[in-house]
Design an enzyme around this catalytic site. Structure first.
Site, PDB file in Angstrom:
ATOM      1  N   GLY A 140       9.561  27.204   5.787  1.00 35.06           N
ATOM      2  CA  GLY A 140       8.611  27.833   4.896  1.00 35.06           C
ATOM      3  C   GLY A 140       8.954  27.645   3.420  1.00 35.06           C
ATOM      4  O   GLY A 140       8.062  27.651   2.571  1.00 35.06           O
ATOM      5  N   GLU A 173       7.499  24.408   2.572  1.00 34.49           N
ATOM      6  CA  GLU A 173       6.044  24.573   2.592  1.00 34.49           C
ATOM      7  C   GLU A 173       5.541  25.305   1.355  1.00 34.49           C
ATOM      8  O   GLU A 173       4.506  24.939   0.788  1.00 34.49           O
ATOM      9  CB  GLU A 173       5.635  25.330   3.870  1.00 34.49           C
TER      10      GLU A 173
HETATM   11  C1  HXC Z   1      16.688  34.755   7.936  1.00 32.09           C
HETATM   12  C2  HXC Z   1      18.413  33.564   6.986  1.00 32.09           C
HETATM   13  C3  HXC Z   1      17.612  32.407   6.919  1.00 32.09           C
HETATM   14  C4  HXC Z   1      16.267  32.508   7.404  1.00 32.09           C
HETATM   15  C5  HXC Z   1      19.530  31.925   6.107  1.00 32.09           C
HETATM   16  N1  HXC Z   1      19.597  33.214   6.474  1.00 32.09           N
HETATM   17  N2  HXC Z   1      18.350  31.415   6.378  1.00 32.09           N
HETATM   18  N3  HXC Z   1      17.954  34.717   7.488  1.00 32.09           N
HETATM   19  N4  HXC Z   1      15.869  33.701   7.892  1.00 32.09           N
HETATM   20  N5  HXC Z   1      15.413  31.487   7.356  1.00 32.09           N
HETATM   21  C6  HXC Z   1      20.740  34.131   6.356  1.00 32.09           C
HETATM   22  C7  HXC Z   1      21.802  33.844   7.368  1.00 32.09           C
HETATM   23  O1  HXC Z   1      21.472  34.424   8.593  1.00 32.09           O
HETATM   24  C8  HXC Z   1      23.005  34.479   6.723  1.00 32.09           C
HETATM   25  O2  HXC Z   1      22.934  35.863   6.918  1.00 32.09           O
HETATM   26  C9  HXC Z   1      22.772  34.218   5.240  1.00 32.09           C
HETATM   27  O3  HXC Z   1      21.365  33.956   5.103  1.00 32.09           O
HETATM   28  C10 HXC Z   1      23.522  33.002   4.725  1.00 32.09           C
HETATM   29  O4  HXC Z   1      23.214  31.901   5.549  1.00 32.09           O
HETATM   30  P1  HXC Z   1      24.329  30.964   6.214  1.00 32.09           P
HETATM   31  O5  HXC Z   1      23.679  30.299   7.372  1.00 32.09           O
HETATM   32  O6  HXC Z   1      25.568  31.734   6.461  1.00 32.09           O
HETATM   33  O7  HXC Z   1      24.592  29.943   5.026  1.00 32.09           O
HETATM   34  P2  HXC Z   1      25.071  28.411   5.126  1.00 32.09           P
HETATM   35  O8  HXC Z   1      26.130  28.277   6.163  1.00 32.09           O
HETATM   36  O9  HXC Z   1      25.348  28.008   3.740  1.00 32.09           O
HETATM   37  O10 HXC Z   1      23.790  27.599   5.680  1.00 32.09           O
HETATM   38  C11 HXC Z   1      22.644  27.520   4.880  1.00 32.09           C
HETATM   39  C12 HXC Z   1      21.444  27.021   5.729  1.00 32.09           C
HETATM   40  C13 HXC Z   1      21.297  27.923   6.973  1.00 32.09           C
HETATM   41  C14 HXC Z   1      21.696  25.562   6.184  1.00 32.09           C
HETATM   42  C15 HXC Z   1      20.221  27.058   4.855  1.00 32.09           C
HETATM   43  O11 HXC Z   1      21.252  29.283   6.547  1.00 32.09           O
HETATM   44  C16 HXC Z   1      20.079  27.685   7.771  1.00 32.09           C
HETATM   45  O12 HXC Z   1      19.988  26.708   8.546  1.00 32.09           O
HETATM   46  N6  HXC Z   1      19.072  28.575   7.657  1.00 32.09           N
HETATM   47  C17 HXC Z   1      17.854  28.505   8.447  1.00 32.09           C
HETATM   48  C18 HXC Z   1      16.960  27.407   7.976  1.00 32.09           C
HETATM   49  C19 HXC Z   1      15.707  27.323   8.823  1.00 32.09           C
HETATM   50  O13 HXC Z   1      15.752  27.126  10.040  1.00 32.09           O
HETATM   51  N7  HXC Z   1      14.544  27.541   8.192  1.00 32.09           N
HETATM   52  C20 HXC Z   1      13.261  27.497   8.894  1.00 32.09           C
HETATM   53  C21 HXC Z   1      12.860  28.886   9.293  1.00 32.09           C
HETATM   54  S1  HXC Z   1      11.426  28.867  10.234  1.00 32.09           S
HETATM   55  P3  HXC Z   1      24.225  36.711   7.407  1.00 32.09           P
HETATM   56  O14 HXC Z   1      23.659  38.054   7.652  1.00 32.09           O
HETATM   57  O15 HXC Z   1      24.752  36.016   8.610  1.00 32.09           O
HETATM   58  O16 HXC Z   1      25.147  36.630   6.227  1.00 32.09           O
HETATM   59  C22 HXC Z   1      10.187  28.745   9.134  1.00 32.09           C
HETATM   60  C23 HXC Z   1       8.815  28.716   9.740  1.00 32.09           C
HETATM   61  C24 HXC Z   1       7.757  28.761   8.682  1.00 32.09           C
HETATM   62  O17 HXC Z   1      10.379  28.689   7.987  1.00 32.09           O
HETATM   63  C25 HXC Z   1       6.407  29.039   9.273  1.00 32.09           C
HETATM   64  C26 HXC Z   1       5.446  29.453   8.219  1.00 32.09           C
HETATM   65  C27 HXC Z   1       4.101  29.902   8.743  1.00 32.09           C
END
Ligand code: HXC
Length: 260
Positions: free
Chosen positions: A111, A114
């Site tokens: 997102g 996006e």
């Molecule tokens: C909720 C999230 C998050 C997310 C990160 N965090 N991304 N929480 N939703 N999308 C949180 C983690 O859980 C963590 O919380 C804190 O942020 C720090 O993240 P880390 O993973 O520890 O950091 P790092 O190791 O530096 O990795 C960074 C990252 C990774 C590569 C960006 O966080 C990651 O892969 N995030 C998810 C990315 C993703 O899949 N996005 C797509 C989402 S789906 P805690 O509590 O553990 O400290 C989407 C659908 C859209 O977007 C549809 C629209 C209609």
């Protein structure tokens, strides 16, 4: 104004640029419902503010936004997302008539990517990463990732990104036309505000028509897009700003637009 999930300020030498900074550092600006309510409010108030000519949307050094909030989505079922038209209020970005420039440092994932693509221009810091990793979560992009990305970077690159979930870096994003400029991360917001100031110096009426011509035309066959453009071009002749712009050129002075 005070919001829980964003920071809002006015920038530019003429104080005519609105800056919105996504600010949920603990979750890398994951786009939760409350954040979008804040964003929607802030956009509405900049939209209504006659002194604001352009808007910059940015995040932190580490993340523009790491996507929709996965913790908020985790336990939802089909009826929840369908019935509530889940995430439909993200449209507040594309509904804004003033130009919005995304200034992306760090992660713009899911997102986050996006949302950047809903903006009118994207500038990237040199450490930025753009990706659609939804496939790794067992879902697909739902806010334009399969649509705007394919239009921006072409089908092959969009397929590669959406099917593997592997992000691209700022240089690749530039090469594929997803962003129009890459700048050193620490200069990104200043550089973006500079461009926003150039935009804000022009007539707001004419700027809105120009934005509409490009955005509407993007979704139309060329012939219809050109027809719409011609009508909007003709419409500029109904404004004082069009007259002022041309008078100023002929009189060899700088135009002073009145948004009339
Ligand atoms: C909720 C999230 C998050 C997310 C990160 N965090 N991304 N929480 N939703 N999308 C949180 C983690 O859980 C963590 O919380 C804190 O942020 C720090 O993240 P880390 O993973 O520890 O950091 P790092 O190791 O530096 O990795 C960074 C990252 C990774 C590569 C960006 O966080 C990651 O892969 N995030 C998810 C990315 C993703 O899949 N996005 C797509 C989402 S789906 P805690 O509590 O553990 O400290 C989407 C659908 C859209 O977007 C549809 C629209 C209609």
């Amino acid at each position: 104004s005070s919001y829980d999930n964003i920071l809002v300020e006015i920038a530019g030498e003429k104080n005519n640029v609105g800056v919105i900074r996504l600010n949920r550092p603990k979750s890398l600006n994951a786009l939760c419902n409350a954040l979008f309510n804040d964003l929607s409010q802030a956009l509405k108030s900049f939209e209504a503010d006659n002194s604001i000519g352009a808007i910059v949307l940015t995040g932190s050094d580490k993340a523009f936004a790491a996507g929709a909030d996965i913790k908020e989505m985790q336990n939802k079922e089909y009826a929840d997302v369908l019935g509530g038209s889940f995430l439909s209020h993200w449209d507040c970005i594309t509904q804004c008539t003033k130009p919005i420039i995304a200034a992306v440092n760090g992660f713009a994932l899911g997102g986050g990517c996006e949302v950047a693509m809903m903006c009118d221009i994207i500038y990237a810091g040199d450490k930025a990463k753009f990706g659609q990793p939804e496939i790794l979560l067992g879902t697909i992009p739902g806010a334009g990732g399969t649509q705007r990305l394919a239009r921006a970077v072409g089908k092959s690159k969009a397929m590669e990104m959406c099917l593997t979930g592997v992000p691209i870096n700022a240089q690749e994003a530039l090469q594929f036309g997803l962003v129009s400029k890459v700048v050193p991360a620490d200069q990104l917001v200043d550089e973006t505000v500079k461009t926003a100031s150039l935009i804000a110096a022009n007539s707001k009426l004419i700027t809105a028509l120009c934005k509409e011509a490009i955005n509407k035309g993007f979704e139309l066959p060329l012939k219809e897009g050109c027809h719409l453009e011609k009508r909007l071009f003709h419409a500029t002749f109904g404004t004082l700003d069009r007259k002022e712009g041309m008078d100023a050129f002929v009189e060899k002075r700088k135009a002073s637009f009145k948004d009339k």
